[in-house]
Motif scaffolding. Sequence first.
Motif, PDB file in Angstrom:
ATOM      1  N   TYR A 164       0.848  -1.268   0.026  1.00  0.00           N
ATOM      2  CA  TYR A 164      -0.035   0.162   0.071  1.00  0.00           C
ATOM      3  C   TYR A 164       0.849   1.319  -0.198  1.00  0.00           C
ATOM      4  N   LEU A 165       1.871   1.188   0.894  1.00  0.00           N
ATOM      5  CA  LEU A 165       2.676   2.478   0.959  1.00  0.00           C
ATOM      6  C   LEU A 165       3.486   2.655  -0.315  1.00  0.00           C
ATOM      7  N   LEU A 166       3.893   1.691  -1.054  1.00  0.00           N
ATOM      8  CA  LEU A 166       4.750   1.940  -2.108  1.00  0.00           C
ATOM      9  C   LEU A 166       3.820   2.329  -3.254  1.00  0.00           C
ATOM     10  N   GLU A 167       2.849   1.717  -3.524  1.00  0.00           N
ATOM     11  CA  GLU A 167       1.676   2.201  -4.524  1.00  0.00           C
ATOM     12  C   GLU A 167       1.262   3.712  -4.298  1.00  0.00           C
ATOM     13  N   SER A 168       1.033   3.940  -3.052  1.00  0.00           N
ATOM     14  CA  SER A 168       0.441   5.109  -2.618  1.00  0.00           C
ATOM     15  C   SER A 168       1.721   6.292  -2.815  1.00  0.00           C
ATOM     16  N   TYR A 169       2.720   5.843  -2.420  1.00  0.00           N
ATOM     17  CA  TYR A 169       3.865   6.852  -3.071  1.00  0.00           C
ATOM     18  C   TYR A 169       4.063   7.032  -4.281  1.00  0.00           C
ATOM     19  N   ALA A 170       4.168   5.838  -4.963  1.00  0.00           N
ATOM     20  CA  ALA A 170       4.639   6.004  -6.376  1.00  0.00           C
ATOM     21  C   ALA A 170       3.281   6.960  -7.117  1.00  0.00           C
ATOM     22  N   GLN A 171       2.043   6.852  -6.726  1.00  0.00           N
ATOM     23  CA  GLN A 171       1.189   7.518  -7.271  1.00  0.00           C
ATOM     24  C   GLN A 171       1.032   9.036  -6.966  1.00  0.00           C
ATOM     25  N   SER A 172       1.631   9.253  -5.612  1.00  0.00           N
ATOM     26  CA  SER A 172       1.630  10.643  -5.338  1.00  0.00           C
ATOM     27  C   SER A 172       2.839  11.297  -6.092  1.00  0.00           C
ATOM     28  N   ARG A 173       3.925  10.708  -6.488  1.00  0.00           N
ATOM     29  CA  ARG A 173       5.209  11.142  -7.297  1.00  0.00           C
ATOM     30  C   ARG A 173       5.045  10.748  -8.655  1.00  0.00           C
ATOM     31  N   ALA A 193       5.239   1.824  -9.234  1.00  0.00           N
ATOM     32  CA  ALA A 193       5.551   1.169  -7.951  1.00  0.00           C
ATOM     33  C   ALA A 193       7.016   0.610  -8.329  1.00  0.00           C
ATOM     34  N   ALA A 194       6.992  -0.059  -9.645  1.00  0.00           N
ATOM     35  CA  ALA A 194       8.318  -0.695  -9.586  1.00  0.00           C
ATOM     36  C   ALA A 194       9.420  -0.065  -9.713  1.00  0.00           C
ATOM     37  N   ALA A 195       9.201   1.441 -10.351  1.00  0.00           N
ATOM     38  CA  ALA A 195      10.353   2.444 -10.107  1.00  0.00           C
ATOM     39  C   ALA A 195      10.675   2.716  -8.862  1.00  0.00           C
ATOM     40  N   VAL A 196       9.690   2.968  -8.004  1.00  0.00           N
ATOM     41  CA  VAL A 196       9.932   3.258  -6.506  1.00  0.00           C
ATOM     42  C   VAL A 196      10.751   2.162  -5.839  1.00  0.00           C
ATOM     43  N   LEU A 197      10.238   0.808  -6.041  1.00  0.00           N
ATOM     44  CA  LEU A 197      11.241  -0.233  -5.642  1.00  0.00           C
ATOM     45  C   LEU A 197      12.538  -0.388  -6.067  1.00  0.00           C
ATOM     46  N   SER A 198      12.624  -0.349  -7.595  1.00  0.00           N
ATOM     47  CA  SER A 198      13.963  -0.090  -8.004  1.00  0.00           C
ATOM     48  C   SER A 198      14.996   0.968  -7.323  1.00  0.00           C
ATOM     49  N   ALA A 246       5.970   9.250   6.095  1.00  0.00           N
ATOM     50  CA  ALA A 246       6.475   8.256   5.429  1.00  0.00           C
ATOM     51  C   ALA A 246       6.910   8.281   3.965  1.00  0.00           C
ATOM     52  N   PHE A 247       6.201   9.186   3.289  1.00  0.00           N
ATOM     53  CA  PHE A 247       6.458   9.889   2.134  1.00  0.00           C
ATOM     54  C   PHE A 247       7.896  10.627   1.896  1.00  0.00           C
ATOM     55  N   ARG A 248       8.059  11.744   3.193  1.00  0.00           N
ATOM     56  CA  ARG A 248       9.188  12.352   3.129  1.00  0.00           C
ATOM     57  C   ARG A 248      10.446  11.953   3.393  1.00  0.00           C
ATOM     58  N   ASP A 249      10.112  10.501   4.253  1.00  0.00           N
ATOM     59  CA  ASP A 249      11.401   9.454   4.546  1.00  0.00           C
ATOM     60  C   ASP A 249      11.420   8.772   3.111  1.00  0.00           C
ATOM     61  N   ILE A 250      10.887   8.457   2.354  1.00  0.00           N
ATOM     62  CA  ILE A 250      10.993   7.730   1.145  1.00  0.00           C
ATOM     63  C   ILE A 250      12.035   8.679   0.265  1.00  0.00           C
ATOM     64  N   ASP A 251      11.183   9.971   0.028  1.00  0.00           N
ATOM     65  CA  ASP A 251      11.780  10.953  -0.594  1.00  0.00           C
ATOM     66  C   ASP A 251      13.263  11.006  -0.238  1.00  0.00           C
ATOM     67  N   ASN A 252      13.705  11.002   0.849  1.00  0.00           N
ATOM     68  CA  ASN A 252      14.978  11.291   1.418  1.00  0.00           C
ATOM     69  C   ASN A 252      15.754   9.964   1.177  1.00  0.00           C
ATOM     70  N   LEU A 253      15.121   8.630   1.451  1.00  0.00           N
ATOM     71  CA  LEU A 253      15.936   7.411   1.327  1.00  0.00           C
ATOM     72  C   LEU A 253      16.185   7.261   0.040  1.00  0.00           C
ATOM     73  N   ILE A 254      15.411   7.769  -0.999  1.00  0.00           N
ATOM     74  CA  ILE A 254      15.809   7.598  -2.343  1.00  0.00           C
ATOM     75  C   ILE A 254      16.880   8.576  -2.877  1.00  0.00           C
ATOM     76  N   ALA A 255      16.788   9.771  -2.336  1.00  0.00           N
ATOM     77  CA  ALA A 255      17.773  10.979  -2.625  1.00  0.00           C
ATOM     78  C   ALA A 255      19.315  10.577  -2.019  1.00  0.00           C
ATOM     79  N   THR A 256      19.075  10.156  -0.633  1.00  0.00           N
ATOM     80  CA  THR A 256      20.533  10.059   0.090  1.00  0.00           C
ATOM     81  C   THR A 256      20.706   8.774   0.631  1.00  0.00           C
TER      82      THR A 256
END
Length: 69
Positions: free
Chosen positions: A10-19, A23-28, A54-64
């Motif tokens: 749910y989190l990955l799909e929601s995050y992916a949609q918001s960005r 979801a595959a790109a987020v997971l990658s 959680a979305f802010r964390d994922i943004d940061n995790l992907i960036a840094t």
Amino acid sequence: MPKEFVFFTYLLESYAQSRHMSAAAVLSALDARGRTEFVYDMYEMYHSEDIENAFRDIDNLIATGEPAW
């Protein structure tokens, strides 16, 4: 199916949609930083907070590679 997996999906799909990503790109992107398991393991915190945190964390995790906190 474990509740952690259901929420992780749910989190990955929601995050992916918001960005406007798949979801595959987020997971990658998380896999590339070695942070997929970290996000999965954050179930207790992420499911009890506002999803934007959680979305802010994922943004940061992907960036840094590090969480936003």
